[in-house]
Design a protein around this motif. Structure first.
Motif, PDB file in Angstrom:
ATOM      1  N   ILE A 344       0.851  -1.183   0.000  1.00 24.66           N
ATOM      2  CA  ILE A 344       0.000   0.000   0.000  1.00 24.66           C
ATOM      3  C   ILE A 344       0.889   1.236   0.000  1.00 24.66           C
ATOM      4  N   GLY A 345       0.318   2.380  -0.349  1.00 25.47           N
ATOM      5  CA  GLY A 345       1.088   3.613  -0.309  1.00 25.47           C
ATOM      6  C   GLY A 345       1.065   4.385  -1.605  1.00 25.47           C
ATOM      7  N   PHE A 346       2.142   5.147  -1.829  1.00 24.88           N
ATOM      8  CA  PHE A 346       2.164   6.166  -2.863  1.00 24.88           C
ATOM      9  C   PHE A 346       3.291   5.881  -3.856  1.00 24.88           C
ATOM     10  N   ARG A 347       2.959   5.176  -4.921  1.00 27.35           N
ATOM     11  CA  ARG A 347       3.969   4.766  -5.911  1.00 27.35           C
ATOM     12  C   ARG A 347       4.678   5.959  -6.530  1.00 27.35           C
ATOM     13  N   ALA A 348       3.938   7.036  -6.772  1.00 25.58           N
ATOM     14  CA  ALA A 348       4.533   8.244  -7.346  1.00 25.58           C
ATOM     15  C   ALA A 348       4.706   9.338  -6.300  1.00 25.58           C
ATOM     16  N   GLY A 349       4.572   8.982  -5.028  1.00 21.77           N
ATOM     17  CA  GLY A 349       4.786   9.949  -3.956  1.00 21.77           C
ATOM     18  C   GLY A 349       3.622  10.876  -3.705  1.00 21.77           C
ATOM     19  N   THR A 350       2.535  10.730  -4.482  1.00 19.19           N
ATOM     20  CA  THR A 350       1.418  11.655  -4.378  1.00 19.19           C
ATOM     21  C   THR A 350       0.090  10.923  -4.433  1.00 19.19           C
ATOM     22  N   SER A 351      -0.928  11.532  -3.840  1.00 19.98           N
ATOM     23  CA  SER A 351      -2.297  11.032  -3.965  1.00 19.98           C
ATOM     24  C   SER A 351      -3.058  11.826  -5.018  1.00 19.98           C
ATOM     25  N   LEU A 352      -2.455  12.889  -5.515  1.00 22.82           N
ATOM     26  CA  LEU A 352      -3.148  13.803  -6.425  1.00 22.82           C
ATOM     27  C   LEU A 352      -2.994  13.382  -7.883  1.00 22.82           C
ATOM     28  N   PRO A 353      -4.004  13.601  -8.714  1.00 20.61           N
ATOM     29  CA  PRO A 353      -3.857  13.346 -10.151  1.00 20.61           C
ATOM     30  C   PRO A 353      -2.770  14.235 -10.744  1.00 20.61           C
ATOM     31  N   PHE A 354      -2.057  13.695 -11.721  1.00 18.28           N
ATOM     32  CA  PHE A 354      -1.017  14.473 -12.389  1.00 18.28           C
ATOM     33  C   PHE A 354      -0.869  13.987 -13.821  1.00 18.28           C
ATOM     34  N   TYR A 355      -0.294  14.831 -14.672  1.00 22.23           N
ATOM     35  CA  TYR A 355      -0.090  14.461 -16.065  1.00 22.23           C
ATOM     36  C   TYR A 355       1.189  13.638 -16.212  1.00 22.23           C
ATOM     37  N   TRP A 356       1.091  12.614 -17.050  1.00 25.91           N
ATOM     38  CA  TRP A 356       2.242  11.749 -17.283  1.00 25.91           C
ATOM     39  C   TRP A 356       3.273  12.450 -18.155  1.00 25.91           C
ATOM     40  N   TYR A 357       4.530  12.309 -17.738  1.00 26.18           N
ATOM     41  CA  TYR A 357       5.658  12.834 -18.507  1.00 26.18           C
ATOM     42  C   TYR A 357       6.377  11.650 -19.141  1.00 26.18           C
ATOM     43  N   ASP A 358       6.470  11.645 -20.471  1.00 25.34           N
ATOM     44  CA  ASP A 358       7.158  10.577 -21.201  1.00 25.34           C
ATOM     45  C   ASP A 358       8.658  10.851 -21.133  1.00 25.34           C
ATOM     46  N   LEU A 359       9.331  10.129 -20.249  1.00 26.12           N
ATOM     47  CA  LEU A 359      10.736  10.414 -19.963  1.00 26.12           C
ATOM     48  C   LEU A 359      11.644  10.100 -21.149  1.00 26.12           C
ATOM     49  N   GLU A 360      11.321   9.069 -21.909  1.00 23.27           N
ATOM     50  CA  GLU A 360      12.157   8.737 -23.062  1.00 23.27           C
ATOM     51  C   GLU A 360      12.049   9.779 -24.156  1.00 23.27           C
ATOM     52  N   ARG A 361      10.853  10.292 -24.358  1.00 27.68           N
ATOM     53  CA  ARG A 361      10.644  11.302 -25.411  1.00 27.68           C
ATOM     54  C   ARG A 361      10.802  12.724 -24.896  1.00 27.68           C
TER      55      ARG A 361
END
Length: 444
Positions: A344-361
């Motif tokens: 359980i917990g916060f995989r991305a460190g947040t509970s809030l919605p956020f836009y995905w950043y494509d790190l490769e591109r």
């Protein structure tokens, strides 16, 4: 314009964080500049993201190299520090900063899921697992550290610029269901039912044997199906608008729902879609046969007569960046897969919605990520908690999220409210969760 941010460089990463943190989350209109004089002459709030203080009245955040870069490489994370008892990354050697570490790069590290692009040993379902994460190793996976960082940025800005007006946020809840198996016994083939019956007999599961026979003889309602009425009663009691994710994949080892070609299943989906939001639960097989994702989405759209723009991966099979790119290609704009099966917990460190950043591109996208913090199967099957222990964990999560005005998102299965797989007593866990969030929302 509320805010100006000075940096000696511009980059897609910095632009993304500027938009996500200061505009999306804090609700400020902001702009980036590389011109010191423009920065100094600005009359509103000022953030200096560099390695030298420029003004007395500014929020000075030290800059590391992460947001300036455009490549992916292993990051030395041994220089971890703590900021007000919260683990932090990219500590600065500069002494007169307002925040002693590169908080913007730290937030980017978590939101981009940088570590999931690096080499790791996957679990048996080829997933990045919680134990491989920085947050797990630093004992803060159950803390919404990104949300805490953003709160502290807000407080620092208010201390310097009390005239700033921020977006109003309050604690909220998102209840979601994955419908992996709409029926336990009904509307399955003779072969599947006989195989299940033999297995139950062999394992000595006599109550399951009895229930299967009664259901197939039409003398008892299917235990998985009757959960939908139970859900409806709770939705009315607590004024809940949930999201249902339906698995419509072809039958396979990990995809075992009722065939979507059956009219009774389509009618169930249509009934639910008239009252609640419905999304696609991409099948396990769709991760390896890309055309299936398109077919499943189109099928759900046909059944509901509504466009499909929400998804959550079956088995939480999230592999970056492939999974999200495939979803975007099919016009999915909201995904609810950001969480772990094993913790359980916060995989991305947040509970809030956020836009995905494509790190490769190195580009921002229009795919909005909705993290979840807890799943029923995680509590029972991975963590091996009792119902009472699960209630305690849920209460702790809700309290942490309320403290940061976040979104508590939980994942449940209709199959998790039946004795068949040992779920006795777990109704009380779910009702405890609803009562807790209901009280918290009423107090806001």
């Amino acid at each position: 314009m509320d805010l100006i941010i000075y940096s000696s460089f511009t980059s897609p990463r910095l632009a993304y964080i500027q938009h996500q943190v200061f505009q999306e989350w804090l609700g400020l209109t902001s702009q980036l500049t590389t011109q010191i004089e423009v920065y100094k002459q600005f009359k509103g709030g000022r953030v200096n993201y560099s390695n030298n203080r420029l003004l007395e009245e500014e929020l000075f955040i030290p800059s590391s190299s992460i947001l300036k870069e455009s490549n992916i490489h292993p990051i030395e994370l041994h220089n971890n520090s703590e900021y007000n008892k919260i683990p932090a990354l990219f500590k600065s050697k500069i002494t007169d900063t307002d925040i002693p570490f590169d908080v913007l790069a730290t937030i980017f590290f978590h939101l981009s899921r940088y570590e999931e692009y690096l080499s790791f040993t996957p679990d048996k379902h080829n997933r990045f697992h919680a134990a491989a994460s920085w947050a797990y190793r630093n004992k803060c996976l159950d803390v919404p550290i990104v949300d805490i960082y953003v709160q502290r940025i807000k407080r620092q800005l208010l201390a310097h610029f009390p005239f700033l007006i921020f977006a109003h946020k309050k604690f909220s809840t998102s209840i979601t269901y994955d419908i992996d198996m709409a029926w336990a016994y009904s509307y399955k083939s003779y072969k599947r039912n006989m195989g299940g019956l033999v297995r139950d007999i062999f394992q000595g599961r006599w109550q399951a044997v009895k229930t299967r026979c009664l259901v197939l003889l039409g003398k008892q309602t299917d235990p998985y199906y009757q959960t939908f009425n139970y859900f409806d009663q709770l939705h009315q009691k607590y004024n809940i608008q949930p999201i249902y994710f339906f698995l419509l994949g072809k039958y396979g080892t990990f995809d075992k729902n009722t065939s979507p070609s059956k009219m009774i299943f389509q009618q169930l989906i249509q009934t639910i879609a008239k009252k609640y939001t419905v999304g696609i639960h991409p099948s396990y097989q769709s991760n390896y046969q890309e055309h299936q994702l398109k077919e499943e989405i189109e099928l759900l759209a046909t059944i509901t007569s509504k466009p499909v723009n929400k998804s959550r991966q079956h088995f939480l099979k999230l592999h970056l960046p492939t999974t999200y790119r495939q979803l975007l290609a099919q016009n999915i704009t909201a995904d609810y897969s950001m969480g772990y099966a094993g913790a359980i917990g916060f995989r991305a460190g947040t509970s809030l919605p956020f836009y995905w950043y494509d790190l490769e591109r190195e580009s921002s996208t229009q795919l909005r990520i909705h993290p979840f913090q807890v799943m029923d199967v995680t509590l029972k099957s991975y963590l091996l908690l009792s119902p009472d222990q699960a209630k305690t964990k849920i209460s702790e999560l809700i309290q942490a999220i309320q403290a940061t005005d976040g979104v508590f998102c939980s994942l449940w299965h209709n199959s998790s409210f039946s004795f068949i797989e040992g779920w006795e007593g777990w109704n009380s866990v779910y009702e405890h969760l609803l009562e807790e969030v209901y009280k918290k929302e009423k107090s806001e």
